[in-house]
Design an enzyme around this catalytic site. Structure first.
Site, PDB file in Angstrom:
ATOM      1  N   ASP A 334       0.848  -1.190   0.000  1.00  0.00           N
ATOM      2  CA  ASP A 334       0.000   0.000   0.000  1.00  0.00           C
ATOM      3  C   ASP A 334       0.885   1.242   0.000  1.00  0.00           C
ATOM      4  OD1 ASP A 334      -2.279  -1.443   0.088  1.00  0.00           O
ATOM      5  OD2 ASP A 334      -2.765  -1.067   2.184  1.00  0.00           O
ATOM      6  N   ASP A 636      -4.681  -2.835   4.969  1.00  0.00           N
ATOM      7  CA  ASP A 636      -5.143  -2.240   6.220  1.00  0.00           C
ATOM      8  C   ASP A 636      -6.661  -2.289   6.372  1.00  0.00           C
ATOM      9  OD1 ASP A 636      -5.754  -0.466   4.261  1.00  0.00           O
ATOM     10  OD2 ASP A 636      -4.709   1.251   5.106  1.00  0.00           O
ATOM     11  N   ASP A 640      -9.442  -5.944   2.535  1.00  0.00           N
ATOM     12  CA  ASP A 640      -8.124  -6.458   2.128  1.00  0.00           C
ATOM     13  C   ASP A 640      -7.937  -7.892   2.627  1.00  0.00           C
ATOM     14  OD1 ASP A 640      -7.023  -4.328   0.704  1.00  0.00           O
ATOM     15  OD2 ASP A 640      -6.431  -3.279   2.535  1.00  0.00           O
TER      16      ASP A 640
END
Length: 920
Positions: A334, A636, A640
């Protein structure tokens, strides 16, 4: 009937909340449930023991122990009280491995629960009986009217009732980073687990606990881990070794049986107990062939790495994930919070006609500083919250918070009250014009003596064209000329190319009082103060961590919901994209439109996947795994979880991550930092390397022991040189010590300069085969020479036994055999001690490199030697020694055994100089 009808049905007054203690009604609790979440329960200690018993090596050992105990029971009369020894020794090994593995797993799971305990004890403001009271989140009921403001976590599913600029950040549930405006007409849904990013308001609770969206997801969260690349290789290796051991055992048994039949036929005496002896020896060979120390080596190596990784901000949830990171070839990370600081910051600005790369600007007058700080402080709805640990939480618009932090930097507070708060108190807002998508700007009017000052900020390309004047850094106001306007527009374009979000700040002084202002702000004839370039800056250590990972052969890829321009700029700054790379920058919608074949073709070339959704991350992860890559993923958000579960290693962010993401992951990064992932790769490779070192050491033991006993049986030697109990002593004590010694060596930075092991690399490489074969040939040669001619070489006489009662004086030559076998056993152990030192390095010649940094290794070598001396001298001198195959040694035999062990080191050096092409 909308929110009003639902409120009425739930017995809630939208002004007063629940009345007449309806919130305490047991009937309401039974009907709608309580606000408690059901997390997947951790496995009990006995369940973890059961998991450990599923290991293939452990199962083979259990089978061997059953056979050994059964045969031992049948031989008890012949072998007196020692018939069970081999079986008991194997059972002990199994117990040690299983309980140690279960204990480590249980301890880490408890640590995880402690660190990741759900914070359900926070307070929530709720209206009950017309009063605003604070109650724990766990006591919220369906029908409650709750107050929510920027920064609050939503305790349960609710419907929006009323509020001002009420926006929710639903990234935890949807993965979309955009704040969602809530209204009763268009989008009243406020979901549990999300947070309020801006504004304040009231909401009606309609679902709590396991019946809320958050609870439903938690209830269905079941993560079934698949085998890691190392586990797959080890299973194949154990099967191969098992087949080798069974083959050698069958050959040993057949050779012994053929010789027994021939000898018995010749002498006419058929001693059936010898057949059981042959069976015991065969079982022993199988037991010795299976590397009992291997599960222990892996468990110890992973446990040591796990403890060290905790210090490096990696909380390991699944022990096997330690070694899997050593094989990782792809890292899909990310952007926000992992590569960047997750804090919007002013990183560049255009003031007084010049671009300032240094923020805050160093050379501005007091007048300019006061005017700029006043504008940024009062023309804002955001707030900064300073935490006890020194961090600053942004409440409200992230870009406005970046401006507030710049105020604090330009004019640091002199006491506990922040500068921006003092400015707001000094210049109270007289009229506020909120930001709208049509105007693309926000304005705030304040009283300025007898007149009014209107502060304006908004989209740079729009606000700058409303300006006719400009204040210089010296505080003087001059006309905004056409060339200067073009310079400002050029600065806006340059900032945009760097991935910066720009805001233009201006003001105008009006001759009329604030009360005379209408609904439309007079935003003309503005004085330009500056253009701010704002972004979420990368962490200071990101570029170095990416460089380390790329140097280690791990492809780092950014998967973000941000736009392509910003994502590409960050990727270049972080070193993910470099000039000359064939890496692609792709957007999620384009990726989704591709066929499966097209996705496969570019899956490995993508370096930045912008405007992506969590489903894109999942598709990309599975594509890479399908192509044979070992994939690590960071996440997060709640959605996900599938990608975290499907990846070989899932990293959840410890600070920004949701509890569901943490439940689904393998490793929690406690500081949300990519540098911690680089350390995880280093430790993973060290674990993998430690297991390889141990295998190199263990296989030498197995090859030599099995081959020696096989040759002895074929040659007709009745008492095998390495009897069952001494062999199990080697396997259980020496190998366990070896496992501990080689598994606890600290990692070398050189490991990050090697390519990843990947999914297909053989567990035993050519360098290891070279070392195993070279050292095994030497050890086997030494043992065979002494097995066939040791009595002469060592000058071992038969033991004279004086007359006793009816027994005449005689020479006991059986003692001669026991002394020789004791010497071979002792020499074999000392060769393993120095083989352990030789195994510290696989390809390097200098096996003593950095040995001073491994006190545990040195201590274990000393302990192993001490235990062996005690075992030979203490046990060999009693009646137990001869019963299990050896007697105590004299000084000459001790010196010879130690010298034969030391020679392993020069043999290792010579072996490493042999060409690799000679080996498989």
């Amino acid at each position: 009937g909308g929110v009003d009808a639902i409120a009425a049905a739930l017995g809630c007054d939208l002004k007063r909340g629940l009345c007449d203690r309806a919130w305490a009604s047991e009937e309401r609790k039974e009907s709608y449930g309580v606000n408690e979440f059901e997390y997947p329960p951790p496995k009990s200690f006995w369940e973890l023991c059961k998991d450990a018993l599923g290991d293939l090596t452990v199962r083979i050992l259990i089978a061997a122990s059953v056979v050994s105990l059964a045969v031992g029971a049948g031989m008890k009369s012949h072998r007196e009280e020692y018939g069970y020894l081999e079986g008991i020794a194997i059972v002990l090994v199994v117990f040690v491995v299983v309980f140690l593995q279960a204990f480590i797993d249980y301890a880490k799971e408890m640590k995880f629960r402690q660190l990741n305990s759900v914070k359900d004890n926070y307070q929530v403001k709720v209206h009950r009986d017309g009063k605003s009271v604070a109650v724990p989140a766990g006591e919220i009921m369906v029908g409650d009217l709750v107050e929510l403001a920027a920064g609050d976590k939503v305790p349960a599913d609710a419907l929006f009732v009323e509020g001002s600029k009420f926006k929710a950040n639903e990234a935890a549930m949807t993965g979309e980073p955009i704040d969602i405006s809530k209204s009763r007409e268009k989008d009243p849904w406020v979901l549990s687990g999300t947070s309020i990013s801006e504004g304040s308001g009231k909401a009606l609770i309609i679902a709590v606990g396991s019946r809320s969206q958050w609870g439903v997801i938690l209830k269905t969260l079941i993560v079934e881990p698949s085998d890691t690349p190392l586990q797959e290789r080890l299973e194949r290796l154990v099967l191969l070794i098992g087949n080798f051991g069974i083959g050698a055992a069958v050959l040993t048994f057949l050779a012994s049986m053929i010789r027994w039949i021939a000898d018995s036929a010749k002498s006419g005496k058929w001693d059936g107990t010898l057949v059981l002896e042959f069976l015991i020896n065969a079982v022993t060979i199988v037991v010795v062939a299976i590397p009992e120390g291997l599960p222990l080596a892996i468990t110890l190596g992973l446990a040591f790495a796990m403890r060290k990784m905790m210090a490096d901000q990696n909380l390991v949830r699944r022990l096997e994930a330690c070694e899997t990171m050593g094989s990782a070839t792809q890292l899909n990370a990310d952007k926000t919070g992992t590569l960047t600081q997750n804090r919007m910051t002013v990183t560049a600005c255009w003031l007084g006609g010049k671009v300032c790369e240094q923020v805050p600007p160093p050379s501005v007058s007091e007048t300019f500083s006061d005017t700029l700080c006043q504008s940024m402080a009062v023309n804002s709805d955001a707030n900064l919250s300073y935490k006890d640990n020194g961090t600053v939480e942004h409440l409200g618009s992230k870009t406005e918070c970046a401006l507030l932090q710049l105020v604090e930097q330009m004019q640091p507070p002199t006491d506990d009250t922040q500068t921006y708060i003092k400015l707001r108190e000094k210049f109270p807002v007289a009229q506020l014009y909120h930001f709208t998508s049509a105007r693309k700007r926000m304005s705030t009017a304040i009283s300025n003596g007898s007149g009014t000052r209107l502060h304006v900020k908004g989209a740079s390309e729009i606000v700058v064209k409303l300006c006719t004047k400009m204040m210089g850094a010296d505080g003087k106001v001059s006309s905004l000329t056409t060339p200067m306007l073009k310079e400002a527009e050029a600065a806006i374009e340059a900032f945009a190319r760097q991935g910066l979000r720009t805001l233009c700040i201006a003001y105008t002084d009006l001759g009329k009082s604030p009360s005379s202002l209408g609904e439309t702000p007079p935003e003309s004839d503005l004085t330009l103060l500056g253009i701010m370039g704002i972004k979420d800056p990368i962490r200071p250590e990101t570029a170095e961590a990416v460089r380390l990972l790329r140097g280690a052969g791990v492809t780092v890829r950014m998967v973000t919901g941000d736009n392509a321009i910003t994502a590409e700029a960050i990727a270049r700054e972080a070193g993910i994209l470099e000039d000359g790379d064939d890496g692609l920058v792709l957007e999620g919608p384009d990726f989704r439109k591709m066929s499966d074949a097209e996705k496969e073709a570019i899956a490995m070339r993508i370096r930045v996947l912008a405007r992506s959704s969590p489903s894109d991350k999942l598709v990309l992860c599975n594509l890479q795994r399908k192509l044979g890559e070992v994939v690590a993923v960071t996440g997060d958000g709640t959605n996900d979880a599938p990608a975290l579960k499907d990846a070989d290693v899932g990293f959840a962010l410890g600070i920004a991550g949701t509890e569901i993401a943490k439940e689904a992951c393998d490793i929690v990064i406690l500081d949300d930092n990519i540098k911690s992932m680089a350390k995880a790769v280093l430790w993973g490779r060290n674990v993998y390397q430690s297991i390889r070192k141990f295998l190199q050491f263990q296989l030498v033991v197995n090859v030599v022991a099995v081959s020696l006993n096989l040759i002895a049986a074929i040659a007709g030697i009745k008492e095998l040189p390495l009897a069952a109990v001494p062999l199990l002593w080697v396997n259980m004590i020496m190998d366990s010590m070896g496992a501990l010694a080689l598994a606890t060596e600290p990692p070398s930075p050189e490991l990050m300069k090697r390519k990843p092991f990947g999914r297909t690399a053989p567990l035993i490489n050519k360098h290891m085969w070279r070392n195993i074969i070279g050292v095994s040939v030497y050890q086997l040669t030494v043992c065979m020479v002494f097995m066939f001619d040791g009595k002469r070489l060592l000058d071992i006489p038969c033991k004279y036994v004086a007359a006793s009662g009816s027994v005449a004086a005689h020479y006991d030559c059986h003692h001669q055999t026991l002394e020789l076998n004791g010497f071979i056993f002792n020499a074999f152990v000392f060769m393993q001690v120095f083989s352990e030192i030789n195994s510290r390095r696989i390809a390097d010649v200098n096996v003593f490199a950095n040995i001073h940094n491994s006190p545990i290794f040195c201590g274990i070598i000393a302990l192993t030697v001490g235990v062996q001396v005690l075992f030979i001298q203490a046990v060999g001198g009693t009646v137990v020694g001869p019963a299990i195959g050896f007697v105590e040694q004299n000084t000459k035999e001790w010196i010879t055994a130690i010298i034969l062990g030391v020679i392993i080191l020069p043999v290792g050096v010579v072996t490493r100089l042999l060409p690799l092409k000679w080996f498989p």
